[in-house]
Enzyme design. Sequence first.
Site, PDB file in Angstrom:
ATOM      1  N   HIS A   1       4.890   3.642  -4.260  1.00  0.00           N
ATOM      2  CA  HIS A   1       3.700   2.971  -4.816  1.00  0.00           C
ATOM      3  C   HIS A   1       4.094   2.088  -6.011  1.00  0.00           C
ATOM      4  O   HIS A   1       3.790   0.897  -6.046  1.00  0.00           O
ATOM      5  CB  HIS A   1       2.688   4.038  -5.246  1.00  0.00           C
ATOM      6  CG  HIS A   1       1.431   3.499  -5.844  1.00  0.00           C
ATOM      7  ND1 HIS A   1       0.259   3.378  -5.131  1.00  0.00           N
ATOM      8  CD2 HIS A   1       1.145   3.029  -7.078  1.00  0.00           C
ATOM      9  CE1 HIS A   1      -0.676   2.851  -5.910  1.00  0.00           C
ATOM     10  NE2 HIS A   1      -0.169   2.642  -7.104  1.00  0.00           N
ATOM     11  N   GLU A   2       4.785   2.670  -6.945  1.00  0.00           N
ATOM     12  CA  GLU A   2       5.176   1.901  -8.140  1.00  0.00           C
ATOM     13  C   GLU A   2       6.173   0.800  -7.759  1.00  0.00           C
ATOM     14  O   GLU A   2       6.166  -0.280  -8.355  1.00  0.00           O
ATOM     15  CB  GLU A   2       5.764   2.826  -9.209  1.00  0.00           C
ATOM     16  CG  GLU A   2       4.821   3.943  -9.707  1.00  0.00           C
ATOM     17  CD  GLU A   2       3.442   3.464 -10.134  1.00  0.00           C
ATOM     18  OE1 GLU A   2       3.312   2.309 -10.573  1.00  0.00           O
ATOM     19  OE2 GLU A   2       2.471   4.256 -10.018  1.00  0.00           O
TER      20      GLU A   2
ATOM     21  N   HIS B   1       4.182  -2.185  -6.812  1.00  0.00           N
ATOM     22  CA  HIS B   1       3.724  -2.902  -8.023  1.00  0.00           C
ATOM     23  C   HIS B   1       4.879  -3.725  -8.610  1.00  0.00           C
ATOM     24  O   HIS B   1       4.734  -4.884  -8.968  1.00  0.00           O
ATOM     25  CB  HIS B   1       3.293  -1.907  -9.107  1.00  0.00           C
ATOM     26  CG  HIS B   1       1.904  -1.367  -8.947  1.00  0.00           C
ATOM     27  ND1 HIS B   1       0.809  -2.179  -8.872  1.00  0.00           N
ATOM     28  CD2 HIS B   1       1.428  -0.089  -8.907  1.00  0.00           C
ATOM     29  CE1 HIS B   1      -0.293  -1.424  -8.774  1.00  0.00           C
ATOM     30  NE2 HIS B   1       0.060  -0.152  -8.790  1.00  0.00           N
TER      31      HIS B   1
ATOM     32  N   GLU C   1      -2.911  -3.656  -6.971  1.00  0.00           N
ATOM     33  CA  GLU C   1      -3.067  -2.378  -6.294  1.00  0.00           C
ATOM     34  C   GLU C   1      -2.854  -2.541  -4.789  1.00  0.00           C
ATOM     35  O   GLU C   1      -2.321  -1.648  -4.129  1.00  0.00           O
ATOM     36  CB  GLU C   1      -4.463  -1.833  -6.620  1.00  0.00           C
ATOM     37  CG  GLU C   1      -4.629  -0.342  -6.515  1.00  0.00           C
ATOM     38  CD  GLU C   1      -3.602   0.478  -7.284  1.00  0.00           C
ATOM     39  OE1 GLU C   1      -3.111   0.035  -8.343  1.00  0.00           O
ATOM     40  OE2 GLU C   1      -3.270   1.574  -6.801  1.00  0.00           O
TER      41      GLU C   1
HETATM   42 ZN    ZN Z   1      -1.178   1.555  -8.669  1.00  0.00          ZN
END
Ligand code: ZN
Length: 499
Positions: free
Chosen positions: A265-266, A269, A295
């Site tokens: 997830h990171e 980003h 996001e």
């Molecule tokens: Zn996030």
Amino acid sequence: MDEYEAKKGFEELLEKMNAIEQAVALMYCDSSTIEPKKAGEETSKVIAILQTEFFKSLVSEQMKQYLEVLKNNIDEMDEITKKVIKRINKEYEKYAKIPSTEYREYRELTAKSEKAWADAKENSDYNLAKPYLEKIFEYNKRFVKYRGYEGHPYNTLLDDYEPDSTVEKLDGVFDGLKIKLVTLIRKIQASNKQINTKFTEGHYDIEKQRQLSKYVLEIIGYDFDAGVVTESAHPYTMDINKNNVRIASRFFENEITAGLYASIHEGGHARYEQNVDDAISKTALRGGVIMAIHESQARMYENMFGRDINFIKFIFPKLQELFPKQIENISAEEIYESVNQVKATFIRIESDELTYSLHIMLRYELERMVLEEKIGVEDLNNIWNQKMEEYLGIIPPNDKLGVLQDVHWYDGSIGYFPSYLLGNIIAAQLVNTMSKEIDIEESLLQGDFSKINEWLKENVHQYGKSKTPEEIIKDSTGEGINPKYYVEYLEKKYGKLYD
Ligand code: ZN
């Protein structure tokens, strides 16, 4: 002052503000990872002073004069400079309209409120946080009056996180989606499907998990020469600048998925930040455009790629190598099922991809009702629980598992939650278009993200804040934001999984 002097002064001031932002970001990374415990108080003080300096520069007389001259000569500026002026002018107007003493009082209030929230959460007693939250909503209502609004007062708060979005647009997107999600969840809850959860329940050495995290970040194309991976209680990505994008993940011995998917997830980003075009990353248009698009990138890598059967098949040999005992009797298909299990939980950040969206809708509806004065802050906990039963069929037994679980309202972030749901919707829409040009399944099966990453850089990442979110979505998918693709994605995936 002529326009040349104004432009020079303006750019110098922005550079100073950028330097402050970078210093604060770096201090945040340090304080959340390796800073000694005793240093905390001094660090908070220094950060507060630096942030005050930042805002002083933003609403300074100097800034006002530069903006006036530049706006009068805007036609002579290049495209990038025009956009920088527009963006900074908007920020200037937003804060210049709020009396500075009131804004300072509000920041002091939110600092106290955050502490009260931590205490309330620990004691599971909403009453301890309620008086602060009441004041936070009062201040926000006043700020909306100072700043003005079009349509609905909530639009002004939303604008801080999602410029382009309005209540009218959000309702149009969310309303139909909610019915479809609740129907799908009810169907899954009634299904007899038994998911093998052996994979998620084993014991996993933390050092090995770190190796796995590094491995998947390399696969998805996180640039280790322009970033550092650390660990923190709450995972995050912090872009100090495009060549210094920090990731914090976290690992638990009795659980492997939290760390694995926090890293992916990171990483999603971080890839966004690392791939903004160089020309843009040196201006105030640096960084991802808005939270929802940011996001969308994180969720796309985490859920649509990271939890895809083909990606799991690809990393399966690595899992076997790192965790031979734990994986011994588990197949890639079983891992796929266990990391995609749907289960209604009280806590948003522990919820699965499907139920997550309803956690967000609940928060959006509640904060709006308070702003509209349809309900008072004193009723928030009870109405929270009612909606949990309505949407997910479960009732939180206490406020810690209900209205007190997230810090956001208590730190003053009202209008912040819709971004998360928009992120899911945008991710599905982008992937739908991408799938017409790229064989995504094959890319995931080969662990080769080059085409996927190139597509995202081309259509999303490179632009930073130089395009509006609406332009990014429309230019890349040919239409405005459309929840249809998200519903199709969920129905296809979970319909099959729980068949
Ligand atoms: Zn996030």
